[in-house]
Design a protein around this motif. Structure first.
Motif, PDB file in Angstrom:
ATOM      1  N   PHE A 411       0.830  -1.214   0.000  1.00 36.11           N
ATOM      2  CA  PHE A 411       0.000   0.000   0.000  1.00 36.11           C
ATOM      3  C   PHE A 411       0.859   1.257   0.000  1.00 36.11           C
ATOM      4  O   PHE A 411       1.945   1.295   0.575  1.00 36.11           O
ATOM      5  CB  PHE A 411      -0.930   0.012   1.216  1.00 36.11           C
ATOM      6  N   ASP A 412       0.336   2.267  -0.653  1.00 34.22           N
ATOM      7  CA  ASP A 412       0.980   3.572  -0.701  1.00 34.22           C
ATOM      8  C   ASP A 412       0.817   4.245   0.659  1.00 34.22           C
ATOM      9  O   ASP A 412      -0.294   4.345   1.192  1.00 34.22           O
ATOM     10  CB  ASP A 412       0.332   4.411  -1.807  1.00 34.22           C
ATOM     11  N   GLU A 413       1.924   4.704   1.223  1.00 32.88           N
ATOM     12  CA  GLU A 413       1.894   5.253   2.579  1.00 32.88           C
ATOM     13  C   GLU A 413       1.083   6.539   2.662  1.00 32.88           C
ATOM     14  O   GLU A 413       0.404   6.797   3.648  1.00 32.88           O
ATOM     15  CB  GLU A 413       3.330   5.509   3.057  1.00 32.88           C
ATOM     16  N   PRO A 418      -3.725   0.875  -2.856  1.00 32.88           N
ATOM     17  CA  PRO A 418      -2.811  -0.185  -3.292  1.00 32.88           C
ATOM     18  C   PRO A 418      -1.657   0.419  -4.101  1.00 32.88           C
ATOM     19  O   PRO A 418      -1.847   1.388  -4.839  1.00 32.88           O
ATOM     20  CB  PRO A 418      -3.689  -1.077  -4.173  1.00 32.88           C
ATOM     21  N   ASN A 419      -0.475  -0.165  -3.932  1.00 28.17           N
ATOM     22  CA  ASN A 419       0.665   0.304  -4.721  1.00 28.17           C
ATOM     23  C   ASN A 419       0.769  -0.514  -6.009  1.00 28.17           C
ATOM     24  O   ASN A 419      -0.106  -1.319  -6.334  1.00 28.17           O
ATOM     25  CB  ASN A 419       1.959   0.262  -3.907  1.00 28.17           C
ATOM     26  N   ARG A 420       1.843  -0.308  -6.702  1.00 24.64           N
ATOM     27  CA  ARG A 420       2.016  -0.951  -7.997  1.00 24.64           C
ATOM     28  C   ARG A 420       1.949  -2.476  -7.891  1.00 24.64           C
ATOM     29  O   ARG A 420       1.321  -3.149  -8.707  1.00 24.64           O
ATOM     30  CB  ARG A 420       3.359  -0.523  -8.613  1.00 24.64           C
ATOM     31  N   ARG A 421       2.623  -3.022  -6.868  1.00 19.26           N
ATOM     32  CA  ARG A 421       2.676  -4.480  -6.761  1.00 19.26           C
ATOM     33  C   ARG A 421       1.284  -5.068  -6.552  1.00 19.26           C
ATOM     34  O   ARG A 421       0.913  -6.047  -7.208  1.00 19.26           O
ATOM     35  CB  ARG A 421       3.590  -4.870  -5.595  1.00 19.26           C
ATOM     36  N   ALA A 485      -5.275   2.490  -7.687  1.00 20.01           N
ATOM     37  CA  ALA A 485      -3.906   2.377  -7.161  1.00 20.01           C
ATOM     38  C   ALA A 485      -3.127   3.628  -7.514  1.00 20.01           C
ATOM     39  O   ALA A 485      -3.401   4.300  -8.515  1.00 20.01           O
ATOM     40  CB  ALA A 485      -3.212   1.153  -7.742  1.00 20.01           C
ATOM     41  N   ARG A 486      -2.173   3.947  -6.649  1.00 22.79           N
ATOM     42  CA  ARG A 486      -1.245   5.037  -6.947  1.00 22.79           C
ATOM     43  C   ARG A 486       0.087   4.403  -7.356  1.00 22.79           C
ATOM     44  O   ARG A 486       0.703   3.682  -6.579  1.00 22.79           O
ATOM     45  CB  ARG A 486      -1.047   5.927  -5.729  1.00 22.79           C
ATOM     46  N   LEU A 487       0.497   4.683  -8.583  1.00 26.22           N
ATOM     47  CA  LEU A 487       1.719   4.079  -9.098  1.00 26.22           C
ATOM     48  C   LEU A 487       2.951   4.878  -8.712  1.00 26.22           C
ATOM     49  O   LEU A 487       4.073   4.371  -8.785  1.00 26.22           O
ATOM     50  CB  LEU A 487       1.641   3.948 -10.621  1.00 26.22           C
ATOM     51  N   GLY A 488       2.743   6.121  -8.281  1.00 21.52           N
ATOM     52  CA  GLY A 488       3.862   6.975  -7.919  1.00 21.52           C
ATOM     53  C   GLY A 488       3.621   8.387  -8.389  1.00 21.52           C
ATOM     54  O   GLY A 488       2.990   8.618  -9.431  1.00 21.52           O
ATOM     55  N   GLY A 489       4.133   9.373  -7.634  1.00 22.64           N
ATOM     56  CA  GLY A 489       3.951  10.771  -8.015  1.00 22.64           C
ATOM     57  C   GLY A 489       2.480  11.121  -8.102  1.00 22.64           C
ATOM     58  O   GLY A 489       1.704  10.869  -7.180  1.00 22.64           O
ATOM     59  N   ASP A 490       2.102  11.691  -9.229  1.00 20.14           N
ATOM     60  CA  ASP A 490       0.701  12.097  -9.429  1.00 20.14           C
ATOM     61  C   ASP A 490       0.000  11.154 -10.395  1.00 20.14           C
ATOM     62  O   ASP A 490      -0.975  11.523 -11.031  1.00 20.14           O
ATOM     63  CB  ASP A 490       0.636  13.527  -9.955  1.00 20.14           C
ATOM     64  N   THR A 741       9.299   2.773  -4.053  1.00 20.49           N
ATOM     65  CA  THR A 741       8.296   3.189  -5.047  1.00 20.49           C
ATOM     66  C   THR A 741       7.828   2.035  -5.897  1.00 20.49           C
ATOM     67  O   THR A 741       6.795   2.112  -6.539  1.00 20.49           O
ATOM     68  CB  THR A 741       8.890   4.263  -5.982  1.00 20.49           C
ATOM     69  N   GLY A 742       8.608   0.961  -5.940  1.00 21.47           N
ATOM     70  CA  GLY A 742       8.258  -0.166  -6.806  1.00 21.47           C
ATOM     71  C   GLY A 742       7.463  -1.199  -6.053  1.00 21.47           C
ATOM     72  O   GLY A 742       6.504  -0.904  -5.357  1.00 21.47           O
ATOM     73  N   TYR A 743       7.936  -2.444  -6.142  1.00 26.34           N
ATOM     74  CA  TYR A 743       7.217  -3.559  -5.536  1.00 26.34           C
ATOM     75  C   TYR A 743       7.555  -3.693  -4.055  1.00 26.34           C
ATOM     76  O   TYR A 743       6.820  -4.286  -3.297  1.00 26.34           O
ATOM     77  CB  TYR A 743       7.565  -4.855  -6.273  1.00 26.34           C
ATOM     78  N   SER A 744       8.697  -3.115  -3.650  1.00 25.11           N
ATOM     79  CA  SER A 744       9.111  -3.108  -2.245  1.00 25.11           C
ATOM     80  C   SER A 744       9.002  -4.477  -1.610  1.00 25.11           C
ATOM     81  O   SER A 744       8.489  -4.633  -0.509  1.00 25.11           O
ATOM     82  CB  SER A 744       8.262  -2.102  -1.447  1.00 25.11           C
TER      83      SER A 744
END
Length: 838
Positions: A411-413, A418-421, A485-490, A741-744
Motif C-alpha cells: 500500500f501507498d503510505e 494499493p501500490n504498484r505491486r 492504485a497510486r503508481l507513484g507521483g501524481d 516506489t516499486g514492488y518493495s
C-alpha cells in the motif's frame, strides 16, 4: 584387475603339499623324496618343528669332491631360518614380505600357527592376471646373453663349477658332431647327486633337443610355449642366422610379471596413501569450517542423539557442548509447533535427503527465536549409520524488520491506496477471471495536470493533501471489485472489472472528470485541478497486463496532447506517439555511432565524513537537432525497442574506460555506479559484458557498482539471483535503486546479494516536515542497517533533509544540495576542489 587380486588371500593360492624330512635325513633320501613328488624344495624338521628348507638351487653350493656327500644330513646343508605367513593374510602382504626378505618361499601357517602348506612368489604372480603385460614385452630385453656354453665332452663337475661361480640356474651344452644344443639345470644337478658320476661327459646329463624362439617374439608367446611343454628354458636364436645368442628361463618371464605386479602394487599403495592424506586434510578443513561458521551447526545420530555442535550453536542458543551432547534436539523445542509439522518435516527429509524452512525454537534463557533451518541427511561411506546435520541462523531481527515494513509492501503510505505491486496482482487475477468467464475489463490511467506547479508553488505538503483528496474523490465513484492504485507521483490507475461495453468506460470517465470540477481545499487555500485520462479495454486492446497498461498510457498521453482535462479511449489509429518513437529509434541507432551520447557524473557524499564516497554515471543524449534529450524520454523507448541492452553495453564500456583514464590521471574514484536495465539482467549477457570490459581496461570489479530497480527481479527471480551471484564473484557491488516506489518486496533484501539501498527521491522530498513520510524513511533506514545494508538517500535538495538523514544514521546522500550531474571536465574540477578542502 589389480583391485580384485589385492583382495585374494594366501588361502586362495597356497599349496598344501607340504613335504618335509627329519633334520638327520641324508641328502640322498631327501632328494629321493623331492624327485618322487616332482617338487623343488623340502622343509626340514627337528623334533617335529620346521627349522629349515632345502631347494634345488642349493645343490650347486655343495662340495661335490666330498665322496660322502650323499650321506650328509640334510640339516647341515639346509637354509635357516624359515620365514612364514598366516593363511588369512592378503597376497599383497605376502608379496611385500617376500621382496623385503629377498626369498621365494614362505611357510603357511593357520590361525593356531600350525604349518599347513607353502606359498611361492610364482604362486602369487600366476594369480594376478598380469600375464597380459607380456604381450608388449619382446624377448630381446629379457633373455640371458651371458649364458655359459660348454663342450659336450667337458665333465659334469665343470658344469657344476660354472653354475656355482656364475650363480647361474643353467648352462648350455653344445654337441659339435650333432650340431645340437642341450641344457643342464639345477634340478638336473640335484638329481645327479643320487648317482654321482662327476667325470662323465656333461652331454649325458643334458636335456635335448631344446625348443627355441627369436628375440623379436613376445614374452607372452614364450610363456605360453613353456607352460604347454612343461619346460623352464628356451634357447634364443637370431631370426635370420639361427645362431644361438642366449637363454630365456621361465624365471625371467616370471620376474617380468613380478615386476609389473609389484609396480602395480606400489601404485595402488601410493594412491591409497594420497587418498588417506587427502581424506585427513578434508576432515581437518571440514572441522575448521564448521567451527568458523557463523551459522549454528548440530550433528545427530539417526536416533536423535546429539554428537557434535559448533561454537556458533552455543552463541545462538546459550547451550554449551557438555549441556547438549548426548541429548536430543527437543531440548530446543519452543512448543509452538504441533506434531503434524514435524511429521511433514521428517517425511520430506526422508524422501529428499534435505529439508529447509523457518522454525521457532527456544534458547537456554527461555527466549523464543525464529531460525532458518536446513537439515541434511548424511549417509556415511562404508557404514549403514545415518547422520543428520542441522544448520541454522537466527532470523528473528530480519523477521521483525519484515513485519515492521510489511505495510509498505502493498500500500501507498500517503494515500493508503494499493501500490504498484498489489495493483499488478489484482490485474492478473482480473485478467484470469475475464478470460475464464469471457467478460470485459478496462484499465484507466489518471495523471494530474500541472501537478508540479502545485508542489513548486505551495510546497510538497500541499501537493500531498491534493493527492489524498484526489484519491478520495476517485474512490467515491468506484464499484465493489474495482481497484484504484497510486503508481507513484501524481499517477493513478483504475481497474474496472464490471465493464459491459465502451459506454460503461465513457460513463465512468465522465463521472471522474466531474469530480474535478469542484476545487480542492488545501488548508488556507483552495486550488483547481484537472486530470488527463486514458483507457484500454480487454480483450479489444490487449490480452495481457503489459499491453493493456501500455495502451492506456498511450491514450492518456493523447489526452494531454489534446489539451488536458479530457479522456481518450485507446484506438489503433493513435499512431502519433508511435511515429515519434520510430523517428527517435532512427536517431537513437545513429546516436551511438555518431557519439551523441555522453556520460555525466554525480558524486555521493558521505554523511559522516563529508567527503566524496562514490560516483554515479548518468547518461545524456545530445541530439544535433533537438538538443539535450532527457533519459526519461529515450530510456523507456530503448527498452521498448529492444535496444536497451546495446545501450547498457556502451555505458559499461565507456565507464570502465573512464575509470582507467582517471586512474592514470591520479583521480581516485572509490566506486563508480552504473544503472543497468532489467532486460540486460535477465535477457542479456551482463556478466560477460562486464567481465570483458574489466579485462579490456584493467579495472577491478570492486571499482564498480551496478544499480538495479526492483522491476529487474519481477518475473524471473531465479535468473536474476544467479546473475547477481556471478556479478558478486567479480567483486561488483549491487545497489537497489528507487527503493520504496516499486514492488518493495522485502524478500529481495534477504534473498539477493544486495549491498546498497537507495531511498527514492519521492520520500526524501517530504522530510522532515511530513510525519508519515518521515516515519517511512526512518523505518527504511533502520531496516537497512539491521540487515547490514549501506543506505543512500537520493534527491537531497535541502539542508534540513541532510540533517534529518544524519540523525537517522543514513550513510550517504546524493542530490543537488551537494552536487548536480557534471560533465567529465566539470567533474575533474569539482574533484580537485573537494580534494583541496577535505
Amino acid at each position: 584387475m589389480m583391485g580384485d587380486s589385492r583382495q585374494l588371500k594366501i588361502k586362495d593360492v597356497f599349496s598344501t603339499n607340504l613335504l618335509s624330512c627329519d633334520y638327520s635325513t641324508s641328502l640322498h633320501d631327501a632328494l629321493c623324496i623331492m624327485q618322487k613328488h616332482s617338487i623343488s624344495s623340502i622343509f626340514v624338521k627337528n623334533n617335529e618343528e620346521i627349522v629349515g628348507i632345502w631347494t634345488e638351487s642349493d645343490c650347486v653350493k655343495l662340495d661335490i669332491k666330498n665322496v660322502r656327500i650323499m650321506e650328509l644330513p640334510i640339516g647341515q646343508v639346509m637354509t635357516s631360518p624359515v620365514h612364514d605367513i598366516l593363511v588369512d593374510k592378503t597376497l599383497s602382504e605376502a608379496t611385500v614380505k617376500l621382496h623385503q626378505l629377498g626369498i621365494r618361499h614362505l611357510l603357511v601357517k593357520d590361525v593356531n600357527f600350525t604349518p599347513i602348506g607353502v606359498v611361492s612368489l610364482s604362486d602369487i604372480v600366476r594369480n594376478q592376471g598380469l600375464d597380459h603385460y607380456l604381450h608388449f614385452r619382446p624377448i630381446a630385453d629379457h633373455y640371458d646373453t651371458s649364458v655359459k656354453i660348454l663342450d659336450s665332452e667337458q665333465c659334469i663337475s665343470e658344469a657344476i663349477e660354472v653354475m656355482r661361480t656364475e650363480g647361474a640356474t643353467a648352462v648350455l651344452v653344445y654337441h659339435q658332431q650333432l650340431n645340437e644344443y642341450g641344457i643342464i639345470t639345477q634340478r638336473d644337478v640335484a638329481y645327479a647327486i643320487l648317482q654321482p658320476q662327476w667325470q662323465m661327459p656333461c652331454w649325458q646329463l643334458a636335456s635335448y633337443p631344446m625348443l627355441s624362439m627369436t628375440p623379436d617374439e613376445s614374452l607372452f608367446d614364450a610363456y605360453r610355449k613353456m607352460t604347454a611343454k612343461s619346460i623352464r628354458h628356451l634357447v634364443v636364436r637370431e631370426s635370420k642366422s639361427q645362431q644361438v645368442v642366449g637363454l630365456l628361463a621361465l624365471k625371467n618371464v616370471l620376474t617380468e610379471i613380478e615386476t609389473a605386479y609389484c609396480s602395480e602394487l606400489e601404485n595402488v599403495l601410493a594412491q591409497r596413501d594420497i587418498a588417506l592424506r587427502k581424506s585427513e586434510k578434508n576432515l581437518y578443513l571440514a572441522n575448521r569450517i564448521i567451527d568458523a561458521s557463523l551459522d549454528g551447526i548440530m550433528i545427530t545420530r539417526s536416533s536423535g542423539e546429539i554428537i557434535q555442535i559448533n561454537p556458533a550453536f552455543s552463541a545462538l542458543t546459550g547451550y554449551q557442548d557438555y549441556e547438549v551432547i548426548g541429548k536430543k534436539p527437543s531440548i530446543l523445542s519452543s512448543g509452538l509447533h504441533e506434531k503434524p509439522y514435524y511429521d511433514t518435516m521428517w517425511a520430506e527429509l526422508r524422501a529428499k535427503g534435505v529439508w529447509q524452512g523457518e522454525i521457532c525454537n527456544k534458547k537456554k534463557s527461555g527466549e523464543i527465536y525464529v531460525e532458518w533451518l536446513t537439515i541434511i541427511e548424511i549417509n556415511e561411506p562404508y557404514s549403514d549409520e545415518v547422520l543428520y546435520a542441522a544448520i541454522f541462523s537466527d532470523i528473528t531481527e530480519r523477521k521483525n524488520a519484515e513485519e515492521k515494513i510489511a505495510r509498505l509492501a502493498y500500500f501507498d503510505e500517503l494515500t493508503g491506496l494499493p501500490n504498484r505491486r498489489l495493483f499488478y496482482d489484482r490485474l492478473a487475477m482480473a485478467l484470469a477471471s475475464a478470460h475464464r468467464d469471457n467478460h470485459k475489463i478496462s484499465i484507466m490511467f489518471i495523471d494530474l495536470d500541472r501537478f508540479k506547479e502545485v508542489n513548486d508553488t505551495l510546497g510538497h505538503s500541499a501537493g500531498d493533501k491534493l493527492l489524498i483528496q484526489v484519491s478520495e474523490r476517485i474512490k467515491s465513484i468506484l464499484k465493489e471489485g474495482d481497484t484504484l492504485a497510486r503508481l507513484g507521483g501524481d499517477e493513478f490507475v483504475v481497474l474496472l472489472t464490471e465493464v459491459h461495453d465502451v459506454e460503461s468506460v465513457l460513463s465512468f470517465a465522465d463521472k471522474l472528470l466531474l469530480k474535478f470540477n469542484k476545487s480542492f481545499n488545501l488548508g488556507e487555500i483552495s486550488v483547481a485541478a484537472t486530470a488527463s485520462l486514458g483507457a484500454s479495454m480487454y480483450p479489444e486492446d490487449g490480452l495481457d497486463s503489459e499491453s493493456l497498461l501500455k495502451h492506456a498510457d498511450v491514450a492518456m498521453y493523447r489526452s494531454k496532447e489534446l489539451g488536458r482535462n479530457s479522456f481518450q479511449m485507446y484506438k489503433a489509429s493513435m499512431n502519433a506517439r508511435s511515429l515519434e518513437r520510430l523517428s527517435m529509434q532512427s536517431r537513437f541507432q545513429s546516436a551511438l555511432e555518431n557519439g551523441e551520447f555522453e556520460l555525466y557524473f554525480q558524486p555521493l557524499k558521505c554523511l559522516a565524513s563529508g567527503r566524496i564516497m562514490s560516483l554515479e554515471c548518468l547518461l545524456r543524449w545530445q541530439d544535433p537537432n533537438l538538443g539535450m534529450i532527457s533519459p526519461g524520454q529515450f530510456i523507456p523507448l530503448a527498452e521498448e525497442l529492444g535496444l536497451i541492452v546495446k545501450l547498457d553495453e556502451w555505458v559499461i564500456d565507456r565507464a570502465c574506460a573512464q575509470l582507467a583514464i582517471w586512474s592514470q590521471q591520479g583521480c581516485e574514484v572509490r566506486r563508480l555506479a552504473i544503472n543497468v536495465s532489467a532486460q540486460h539482467l535477465t535477457q542479456g549477457d551482463l556478466v560477460n559484458t562486464l567481465n570483458s570490459a574489466l579485462d579490456k581496461y584493467g579495472v577491478t570489479g570492486s571499482q564498480l557498482e551496478l544499480e538495479l530497480t526492483e522491476s529487474c527481479f519481477v518475473g524471473n527471480f531465479q535468473k536474476a539471483k544467479t546473475v547477481l551471484g556471478d556479478l558478486k564473484k567479480l567483486g561488483v557491488s549491487i545497489a537497489l535503486d528507487d527503493f520504496g516506489t516499486g514492488y518493495s518486496a522485502l524478500s529481495y533484501l534477504t534473498k539477493l546479494p544486495i549491498d546498497i539501498l537507495k531511498i527514492d527521491p519521492s520520500f526524501i522530498a517530504k522530510i522532515p516536515d511530513e510525519y508519515g513520510n518521515s516515519e517511512v524513511v526512518s523505518a527504511i533506514v533502520a531496516m537497512a542497517k539491521a540487515l547490514k545494508l549501506h543506505v543512500v538517500a537520493e534527491g537531497v535538495e535541502k539542508t534540513e533533509q541532510m540533517q534529518f538523514l544524519q540523525k537517522l544514521g543514513c550513510h550517504a546522500m546524493q542530490g543537488y544540495l551537494y552536487c548536480k550531474p557534471l560533465s567529465k571536465a566539470a567533474w575533474i574540477g569539482f574533484y580537485q576542489a573537494e580534494k583541496l578542502t577535505s
